[in-house]
Design a protein around this motif. Sequence first.
Motif: not given
Length: 275
Positions: A129-130, A133, A137, A157, A160-161, A164
């Motif tokens: 998931a990371l 992302t 980005w 972004f 969200l990063t 995670f």
Amino acid sequence: MTDIDISETTSAADVPWQGGRSRASAMMSKVPEVTAYFWGIKVLCTTVGETAADYLNTNLNFGLTNTSYVMSALLLLVLVVQFRVRRYVPVIYWLAVVLISVVGTLVSDNLTDNLNVPLTTTTPVFAVALAITFAAWYLVEGTLSIHSVRTTRREFFYWLTILFTFALGTSAGDLVAERMNVGYLLSVALFAGVIALIAGAHYLLRLNAVLAFWLAYIVTRPLGASVGDYLSSDRSEGGLGLGTTGTSALFLTAILGLVVYLSITGRDREQPLTP
């Protein structure tokens, strides 16, 4: 890794800030400069994320689900404020980091404790998931530099990063310390050693600055979590027995003191160019 320049030189907005700093990079940033203060508060926040989640869940008997609801609501409220301000404000920014650290911990704990998803599954899932992302980005913005966080989309972004990285760090830290039976103190030494290797690779072997920053940022999460577990756990479990209350209070006081200091001195803020 103090005062590390994580800018990319692929665009005018990302020209390194030491030496020939561009006028584009003199715009107000929404995040602090990466100094020793940044890394110190980051580790403190990760420790609080681990102990505060345990304190609310267990000591206050909120339960994992209710704790998740309350802390997620608080995080959303603070992030709304963070997105609305037009510059980096230490109190708002670091409050968001503390809360996102708690929520990231709770995301991992909910999967493992409530849904019985093993740490050997959650760790690679959060890693993927990371990575997704980061890829999104970079594809959209062309840079992963935190010095470029000056628009709402880039800030989205960024946070969200961060979420995670905390979720991944929680799962990875628990996997190493508990599932692999490494223990809390040895885990502290292990993750601190990994960060030292990353710093050495950057300064001695010229590892890409952006990559070095994000690798170190990810690893500080399990480092802080291991510190928190070591301090708060009973001596019978290999800890110092300070408890989640004492450990959380100690680290929150340290965070507050540093944030007040930075708010007064501005030591972690961009200094705009003189026309």
